[in-house]
Each structure stands twice: as C-alpha cells, then as structure tokens.
Design a protein around this motif. Sequence first.
Motif, PDB file in Angstrom:
ATOM      1  N   SER A  49      18.303   4.546  -2.870  1.00 22.03           N
ATOM      2  CA  SER A  49      17.103   4.918  -2.115  1.00 22.03           C
ATOM      3  C   SER A  49      17.462   6.057  -1.175  1.00 22.03           C
ATOM      4  O   SER A  49      18.428   5.951  -0.404  1.00 22.03           O
ATOM      5  N   GLY A  50      16.730   7.143  -1.240  1.00 20.85           N
ATOM      6  CA  GLY A  50      17.056   8.291  -0.412  1.00 20.85           C
ATOM      7  C   GLY A  50      18.197   9.105  -0.995  1.00 20.85           C
ATOM      8  O   GLY A  50      18.581   8.940  -2.169  1.00 20.85           O
ATOM      9  N   TYR A  51      18.764   9.977  -0.162  1.00 22.09           N
ATOM     10  CA  TYR A  51      19.824  10.880  -0.606  1.00 22.09           C
ATOM     11  C   TYR A  51      21.123  10.592   0.136  1.00 22.09           C
ATOM     12  O   TYR A  51      21.117  10.098   1.272  1.00 22.09           O
ATOM     13  N   GLY A  52      22.227  10.926  -0.520  1.00 23.25           N
ATOM     14  CA  GLY A  52      23.516  10.811   0.135  1.00 23.25           C
ATOM     15  C   GLY A  52      23.594  11.729   1.339  1.00 23.25           C
ATOM     16  O   GLY A  52      23.034  12.831   1.334  1.00 23.25           O
ATOM     17  N   THR A  53      24.287  11.290   2.369  1.00 26.46           N
ATOM     18  CA  THR A  53      24.363  12.074   3.601  1.00 26.46           C
ATOM     19  C   THR A  53      25.399  13.182   3.524  1.00 26.46           C
ATOM     20  O   THR A  53      25.343  14.140   4.292  1.00 26.46           O
ATOM     21  N   THR A  54      26.338  13.078   2.593  1.00 24.95           N
ATOM     22  CA  THR A  54      27.367  14.109   2.430  1.00 24.95           C
ATOM     23  C   THR A  54      27.601  14.370   0.945  1.00 24.95           C
ATOM     24  O   THR A  54      27.362  13.500   0.104  1.00 24.95           O
ATOM     25  N   PHE A  55      28.093  15.568   0.651  1.00 25.92           N
ATOM     26  CA  PHE A  55      28.455  15.921  -0.722  1.00 25.92           C
ATOM     27  C   PHE A  55      29.824  15.348  -1.055  1.00 25.92           C
ATOM     28  O   PHE A  55      30.709  15.274  -0.202  1.00 25.92           O
ATOM     29  N   THR A  56      29.997  14.959  -2.311  1.00 26.69           N
ATOM     30  CA  THR A  56      31.258  14.393  -2.792  1.00 26.69           C
ATOM     31  C   THR A  56      32.077  15.473  -3.479  1.00 26.69           C
ATOM     32  O   THR A  56      31.583  16.186  -4.361  1.00 26.69           O
ATOM     33  N   ASN A  57      33.336  15.610  -3.066  1.00 27.46           N
ATOM     34  CA  ASN A  57      34.231  16.587  -3.684  1.00 27.46           C
ATOM     35  C   ASN A  57      34.680  16.091  -5.051  1.00 27.46           C
ATOM     36  O   ASN A  57      35.033  14.920  -5.216  1.00 27.46           O
ATOM     37  N   SER A  58      34.654  16.953  -6.033  1.00 25.39           N
ATOM     38  CA  SER A  58      35.029  16.591  -7.400  1.00 25.39           C
ATOM     39  C   SER A  58      36.480  16.197  -7.534  1.00 25.39           C
ATOM     40  O   SER A  58      36.868  15.551  -8.506  1.00 25.39           O
ATOM     41  N   GLY A  59      37.292  16.617  -6.534  1.00 29.30           N
ATOM     42  CA  GLY A  59      38.724  16.475  -6.677  1.00 29.30           C
ATOM     43  C   GLY A  59      39.277  17.650  -7.453  1.00 29.30           C
ATOM     44  O   GLY A  59      38.529  18.351  -8.163  1.00 29.30           O
ATOM     45  N   PRO A  60      40.567  17.947  -7.348  1.00 29.42           N
ATOM     46  CA  PRO A  60      41.142  19.094  -8.061  1.00 29.42           C
ATOM     47  C   PRO A  60      41.157  18.884  -9.570  1.00 29.42           C
ATOM     48  O   PRO A  60      41.606  17.841 -10.049  1.00 29.42           O
ATOM     49  N   ILE A  61      40.638  19.849 -10.299  1.00 27.24           N
ATOM     50  CA  ILE A  61      40.607  19.781 -11.760  1.00 27.24           C
ATOM     51  C   ILE A  61      41.490  20.896 -12.304  1.00 27.24           C
ATOM     52  O   ILE A  61      41.222  22.088 -12.102  1.00 27.24           O
ATOM     53  N   ASN A  62      42.561  20.512 -12.958  1.00 26.34           N
ATOM     54  CA  ASN A  62      43.536  21.467 -13.479  1.00 26.34           C
ATOM     55  C   ASN A  62      42.976  22.165 -14.714  1.00 26.34           C
ATOM     56  O   ASN A  62      42.704  21.523 -15.728  1.00 26.34           O
ATOM     57  N   VAL A  63      42.801  23.503 -14.618  1.00 29.35           N
ATOM     58  CA  VAL A  63      42.313  24.290 -15.759  1.00 29.35           C
ATOM     59  C   VAL A  63      43.340  25.359 -16.133  1.00 29.35           C
ATOM     60  O   VAL A  63      43.011  26.348 -16.795  1.00 29.35           O
ATOM     61  N   SER A  64      44.591  25.150 -15.722  1.00 31.75           N
ATOM     62  CA  SER A  64      45.629  26.175 -15.887  1.00 31.75           C
ATOM     63  C   SER A  64      46.003  26.427 -17.340  1.00 31.75           C
ATOM     64  O   SER A  64      46.621  27.453 -17.651  1.00 31.75           O
TER      65      SER A  64
END
Length: 458
Positions: free
Chosen positions: A410-425
């Motif tokens: 119900s409603g919206y999250g109060t903060t954005f969630t960080n995806s965490g580091p995604i290795n694309v090297s």
Amino acid sequence: MKTIKILPLTLLFIAVFAVISCVEDDDYDIPSVEFTEPNIEANTTISIIKSMYAGSLVDFTAASNGGELIMEGYVVSNDEAGNFYKVLILQDTPENPTAAIQLDVDVTSMYALYKPGRKVYVKLNGLGMDNLNGVLHIGAIQGTSVGRISATNYTDFIIRSGEIATMVPKVITPADYSDNYINMLVQIDNMQLSLPEVGLPYANASDTFTVNRNLKNCDDESSTILRNSGFAAFKNELFPTGSGSIVAVFSKYNSDYQIFIRDTDDINFNGERCDPPLLECTGTSGGTQVIFDENFEGTTEATLTSEGWININANAGTYKYSLRSFSGNSYMQTTAYNSNENPYEAWLITPAINLDASTSEQLTFKTNVGYYNGDALSVYVSTDFTGNSADISDATWLAVDAILPQGPTSGYGTTFTNSGPINVSCLEGNMYVAFKYLGSSTGITTTFQVDDVKVTGN
C-alpha cells in the motif's frame, strides 16, 4: 447388593464394531457397507444461480417464489492440508465445467464428508448469495450480505450423493484468465516460481500470515499469484524450484486473479527452469571512471529519446514508461494498473554504452515500488542488440542478478533500493541495459520506478 453384568467378549466385539460402523464412511478408511442415495433432484444449475446476482444480496427464499431451489455440483476444494478454511467449492461437472461457486460453511475438516469429486445437492432456500471481493459466495444471510452456514444445520442444506467422480482440471493459460473460471479446478502448464523467490518455502515458517508466491509462465513470462495460507500443513516446505504444471482452484481478490492449491500434490515442477541465461562475470569490477550515468534530472522524455533511450510498449499500446518527479527527484516509472492490457509489456533500454576503452566495468541502478502485488520488473543486458526497437526480440538478453524491492503493498516505498554491484567486466563492445516490465491490468500491477543508472570502470 447391586449386580454388574459383564458382556461376553464376543458380544462386546460386536457392539464396538456396530458403533464404529455408524461413523460416516469418509471419516475413516473403512469401506462403506451401504450408502442410501438421497431422494432429491436438482431443479437449477450453478450457472443460473450465478446469473441471479445483480449487484446486491440474493435471498434465495424470496427468489424461489414459493418453490424450492436445489442445485447440484461436484466438490473441488479440499481442506485436509489447511490451505482452504471453512469453504466448500463446487463446479457443475467433473470435466469441462461451465460454472463454479463457493459455499461458506462454519466447519473445519470438511474433507471428511466432502472429498474432491463428491457430488452434492444444495438446498438454497434459507441461504443467500453476495459478491465478496470479486467472488460470489453462498452462505447464511447476515444483514445485507452473507456469512458462514452454521455448523449446527449445514447438512440440512448440503446433501451428499453417493457419486464420487474423478475431477479433471480444465487446462488454461494466463491469457485465458477471466471471471468465467473463478472457483473452477484448472491446470496451468509451463509454470515456475519467480526467480527472486527461489529457495523460499510455501509460506512463512515463523508466523501464520498468508503469503503470495509469484509464478512465472515460461511461454509468455506473465506472473500469477499463488496464495498459501499460514496455517497450511505444508507452509514450511521449500517450494519446488523447477518448472511444470500446477493444478489449482482459480480465484480472484478484488481485481487480482489468484490460485490456491489443495496440497503439494497439485504441483508438478520437475522440469528444468526456463529462466533467461544469467550474466556471470568473474574478476574485479568497479573503478572510478564514470562510463555512463543517467539520473533523469533536468531532462525530458523527448531529450532521452534523442540521446538513444528506447521507451516502448511491446504490444503497441499507449502505456509505457513515463518521466516522473517527486520531492525533487526524477525517475522513470511504469505500471500495468489501468492499462487495460493483458499482458502489459514495456521496455526501457539505455543508449549504447561502449566498454571497449575500459576494464573492470560495473553496473548499478536504483528502483522503488508502489502498491506491490508481485514481481513485474526484470533487468537484462545485451551486446548484440542493434539499438533498433524492432530488433528487441531478436537480441540475446542476459538477466542480471540485481536486488529489487518487494513492497510495500500500500503506497510507495520511502527510499530507492540499490541494485547492488553488478559485474559486467566480461562484456565487450556496446552494452545495452534493459528494464523490462511485464504485468497485467487484471494481475500484477506493481508500480516500478527506475533511477540512477550508472556504469563505472577503470
């Protein structure tokens, strides 16, 4: 002196056997010696009964015009494992049903008398019908709606037949979902538990709250809500991780379609999962060089398009991602809510991000959700996408293992969630990052917001 008479052992055995034999034949695994078929005949159908509902309580006594309304049906539900509670669900035929209905009864362990396949007759006079959260319920009239039929007289209304049929589930696909299937026993093929929930049990082991598990269809990637009771006997068991078929009772809660299993035998997920290939890069990633950075501040949708962003509805509908702002922060947002699309599929794809001049590349982004009712967002990368929206389905998209929020409902999250580091090297050339939303106006409608898409390296 008072005389106490003791029965001979043989007579005592006969007496005990007689008492046991009087127990209802379904209460124990004792063969039924005799079952007297009730002298009763249905004079209406479940379909006709359901058609009587016109937006308010139906009083069957008043509707019968002095006669008696009797319908028949075959039991679909089974509360033995505890995933159904004080309900009896009937459909009109054992195979290829045309209608089904729910009876609310103030009795537990109804499977002892009403196992799946048992034919029953329902005397409707004295009962009522109303729509509760999108589903028609038959029960005892309580004011302007209905409640449960009393435990003291429910057998006066629900009469067992001696017939026990083999129930054959109706095979449907997520594209078929409609109110026509509510309370029917259905089978949905090519299903699996959503990737973020793999490794979780059917429900919460630590409490008795009901839990929604989200199933993904391997054919159209749509999501289906599987609702499991916190009182179910199987709630602590780990959910099967493969793919396959599920047999369930189809239902609805407000605008959301959902399904209920009777026990774990209804799930046959022994096949291989159908997830897209997962990006798996090894080695170090990160670095301080910013290769790509978009926080959506001070821009417009037209500007983003001119910079190479792709924002498209895969079904050529009008809904797609839109640029939004709240409390001084801008982001891209989409939802299937009110889209009138089933399914609703939208893609937001970055411009080409060239990785040839860098090493140890790492992708991060942030997401937020509103009114969460299931997973609808998947994130992918591709190095063979042409940058042309017409070629999305031809590209090789690798799923990324990102952290995505799962609430609030119900409603919206109060903060954005960080995806965490995604290795694309391990990727080279032009990399595209895609945020694919797949929901339905009658199913998963979670709002997803995307922000701060960033790639760094050395």
